[in-house]
Design a protein around this motif. Structure first.
Motif, PDB file in Angstrom:
ATOM      1  N   VAL A   1      61.386 -38.498   7.666  1.00  0.00           N
ATOM      2  CA  VAL A   1      62.613 -37.413   7.763  1.00  0.00           C
ATOM      3  C   VAL A   1      62.304 -36.601   6.281  1.00  0.00           C
ATOM      4  O   VAL A   1      63.476 -35.896   6.005  1.00  0.00           O
ATOM      5  N   SER A   2      61.012 -36.373   5.768  1.00  0.00           N
ATOM      6  CA  SER A   2      61.139 -35.769   4.713  1.00  0.00           C
ATOM      7  C   SER A   2      61.296 -34.352   4.704  1.00  0.00           C
ATOM      8  O   SER A   2      61.510 -33.573   3.637  1.00  0.00           O
ATOM      9  N   ALA A   3      61.153 -33.742   5.899  1.00  0.00           N
ATOM     10  CA  ALA A   3      61.263 -32.449   5.965  1.00  0.00           C
ATOM     11  C   ALA A   3      62.940 -31.741   6.241  1.00  0.00           C
ATOM     12  O   ALA A   3      62.961 -30.599   6.116  1.00  0.00           O
ATOM     13  N   SER A   4      63.658 -32.821   5.915  1.00  0.00           N
ATOM     14  CA  SER A   4      65.111 -32.321   6.150  1.00  0.00           C
ATOM     15  C   SER A   4      65.454 -31.543   4.726  1.00  0.00           C
ATOM     16  O   SER A   4      65.023 -31.651   3.553  1.00  0.00           O
ATOM     17  N   PRO A   5      66.356 -30.560   4.796  1.00  0.00           N
ATOM     18  CA  PRO A   5      66.576 -29.822   3.667  1.00  0.00           C
ATOM     19  C   PRO A   5      67.470 -30.437   2.852  1.00  0.00           C
ATOM     20  O   PRO A   5      67.290 -30.210   1.444  1.00  0.00           O
TER      21      PRO A   5
ATOM     22  N   GLU B   1      58.457 -23.019   0.901  1.00  0.00           N
ATOM     23  CA  GLU B   1      58.071 -22.278   2.097  1.00  0.00           C
ATOM     24  C   GLU B   1      59.356 -22.197   3.018  1.00  0.00           C
ATOM     25  O   GLU B   1      60.089 -22.835   3.120  1.00  0.00           O
ATOM     26  N   GLY B   2      59.483 -21.237   4.267  1.00  0.00           N
ATOM     27  CA  GLY B   2      60.563 -21.004   5.026  1.00  0.00           C
ATOM     28  C   GLY B   2      61.764 -20.452   4.379  1.00  0.00           C
ATOM     29  O   GLY B   2      61.571 -19.589   3.830  1.00  0.00           O
ATOM     30  N   ARG B   3      62.941 -21.118   4.699  1.00  0.00           N
ATOM     31  CA  ARG B   3      64.196 -20.556   3.994  1.00  0.00           C
ATOM     32  C   ARG B   3      64.355 -20.945   2.595  1.00  0.00           C
ATOM     33  O   ARG B   3      64.917 -22.151   2.224  1.00  0.00           O
ATOM     34  N   PHE B   4      63.934 -20.041   1.889  1.00  0.00           N
ATOM     35  CA  PHE B   4      64.613 -20.227   0.304  1.00  0.00           C
ATOM     36  C   PHE B   4      64.955 -18.845  -0.035  1.00  0.00           C
ATOM     37  O   PHE B   4      64.382 -17.748   0.172  1.00  0.00           O
TER      38      PHE B   4
ATOM     39  N   ASP C   1      69.085 -20.751  13.311  1.00  0.00           N
ATOM     40  CA  ASP C   1      68.960 -21.488  12.130  1.00  0.00           C
ATOM     41  C   ASP C   1      69.736 -22.584  12.141  1.00  0.00           C
ATOM     42  O   ASP C   1      69.525 -23.257  11.306  1.00  0.00           O
ATOM     43  N   ALA C   2      70.211 -23.103  13.392  1.00  0.00           N
ATOM     44  CA  ALA C   2      70.538 -24.566  13.484  1.00  0.00           C
ATOM     45  C   ALA C   2      69.358 -25.355  13.844  1.00  0.00           C
ATOM     46  O   ALA C   2      69.408 -26.513  14.256  1.00  0.00           O
ATOM     47  N   ASP C   3      68.289 -24.496  14.343  1.00  0.00           N
ATOM     48  CA  ASP C   3      66.819 -25.269  14.745  1.00  0.00           C
ATOM     49  C   ASP C   3      67.107 -26.054  15.827  1.00  0.00           C
ATOM     50  O   ASP C   3      66.583 -26.982  16.119  1.00  0.00           O
ATOM     51  N   GLY C   4      67.978 -25.847  16.941  1.00  0.00           N
ATOM     52  CA  GLY C   4      68.092 -26.685  18.089  1.00  0.00           C
ATOM     53  C   GLY C   4      68.867 -27.909  18.093  1.00  0.00           C
ATOM     54  O   GLY C   4      68.426 -28.948  19.114  1.00  0.00           O
ATOM     55  N   LEU C   5      69.418 -28.330  17.012  1.00  0.00           N
ATOM     56  CA  LEU C   5      69.914 -29.496  16.701  1.00  0.00           C
ATOM     57  C   LEU C   5      71.336 -29.356  17.047  1.00  0.00           C
ATOM     58  O   LEU C   5      72.163 -28.852  16.166  1.00  0.00           O
ATOM     59  N   PRO C   6      72.103 -29.894  18.035  1.00  0.00           N
ATOM     60  CA  PRO C   6      73.468 -29.893  18.386  1.00  0.00           C
ATOM     61  C   PRO C   6      74.412 -30.222  17.434  1.00  0.00           C
ATOM     62  O   PRO C   6      75.201 -29.591  17.278  1.00  0.00           O
ATOM     63  N   GLY C   7      74.204 -31.399  16.755  1.00  0.00           N
ATOM     64  CA  GLY C   7      75.016 -31.861  15.658  1.00  0.00           C
ATOM     65  C   GLY C   7      75.130 -31.192  14.695  1.00  0.00           C
ATOM     66  O   GLY C   7      76.160 -30.771  14.110  1.00  0.00           O
ATOM     67  N   GLN C   8      73.971 -30.289  14.275  1.00  0.00           N
ATOM     68  CA  GLN C   8      73.938 -29.611  13.180  1.00  0.00           C
ATOM     69  C   GLN C   8      74.763 -28.242  13.343  1.00  0.00           C
ATOM     70  O   GLN C   8      75.721 -27.882  12.692  1.00  0.00           O
ATOM     71  N   SER C   9      74.610 -27.693  14.559  1.00  0.00           N
ATOM     72  CA  SER C   9      75.299 -26.560  15.005  1.00  0.00           C
ATOM     73  C   SER C   9      76.654 -26.442  14.897  1.00  0.00           C
ATOM     74  O   SER C   9      77.642 -25.579  14.972  1.00  0.00           O
ATOM     75  N   GLN C  10      77.221 -27.780  15.187  1.00  0.00           N
ATOM     76  CA  GLN C  10      78.727 -27.887  15.362  1.00  0.00           C
ATOM     77  C   GLN C  10      79.422 -27.861  13.662  1.00  0.00           C
ATOM     78  O   GLN C  10      80.681 -27.525  13.740  1.00  0.00           O
TER      79      GLN C  10
END
Length: 259
Positions: free
Chosen positions: A61-65, A123-126, A241-250
């Protein structure tokens, strides 16, 4: 609509040493105690792992923000990545989110055991330093919404991830010059059973998120009226920007300009 599937019954499966089967693009959501692997590929190159006890699969899970705190349990929400490099010794989830919970854990660290880890790359969102000129978005400036996302039951802006999103929204709003900005905070208050636990956000976290972001908007756009409202019982939305993760988008705040 995102479909949740049973990893254990996947037909075309991803197989990694020491794990059960996992299929690319499946979404997983579970609670566990995090594990740190002490790899050394340079600064910030250690790995964060999480064992899903229901399946016996170890995930990377190292890629988590946000990074786990090894003193506390973590809610993991992620998608099995097509890019498995074996750098950390677990099935890579990317995108992935981790939320630190109040449940205590015993610290668990593993040696590198031959896993190289990954060299840290920004990289990515910063968010760029304030001295860097922002590109002014072109008109027309039509009604739209911007979203910020949060860890489970928290109102803290996530380092870099939310900084980037709020900076992008403020740049657009300065150019658009709306008559008013409405901030709506949401909380995922409907109970869900995850890894044998019943999890639900506090209703008041919706207000905490809304008021925190409203204050940020007042500081970033002085002179523009900003109102705040809040709702519980949040449902998933389809936002990139929720990356298709339902829990995150809530777990979100909506920033909506009015003209």
């Amino acid at each position: 609509m995102i479909r949740w599937r049973n990893l254990a019954t996947a037909a075309a499966a991803l197989v990694l040493p020491g794990t059960a089967l996992a299929q690319t693009d499946d979404i997983v959501r579970f609670v566990t105690c995090p594990i740190y692997r002490d790899t050394d590929a340079g600064r910030k190159s250690g790995c964060w792992l999480a064992d899903m006890h229901e399946t016996g699969i170890r995930y990377d899970v190292s890629a988590s923000p946000t990074k786990p705190d090894w003193n506390y349990a973590v809610l993991v929400e992620g998608r099995v990545s097509a890019g498995q490099d074996g750098a950390c010794g677990g099935v890579t989830l990317d995108p992935v989110r981790t939320s630190t919970l109040e449940e205590g854990c015993t610290r668990h660290m593993l040696p590198a055991e031959g896993y190289p880890g990954r060299r840290y790359v920004l990289e990515g969102r910063f968010v760029q330093p304030m001295a860097v000129p922002r590109e002014v978005p072109p008109p027309p400036y039509e009604p739209r919404s911007f979203y910020l996302y949060f860890e489970f039951d928290r109102d803290f802006l996530i380092y870099q991830y939310d900084d980037y999103l709020i900076d992008r929204a403020a740049t657009w709003l300065r150019a658009a010059q709306p008559r008013r900005i409405v901030i709506t905070g949401y909380a995922a208050t409907d109970p869900q059973t995850i890894s044998g636990r019943t999890l639900a956000e506090r209703p008041q976290v919706a207000r905490e998120r809304a008021e925190m972001v409203a204050e940020a908007m007042r500081r970033l756009l002085p002179g523009t009226p900003v109102g705040a409202r809040w709702e519980s019982g949040s449902t998933p939305i389809d936002d990139a920007d929720a990356d298709g993760l339902p829990g995150q988008s809530q777990r979100r705040v909506e920033i909506r300009p009015e003209f």
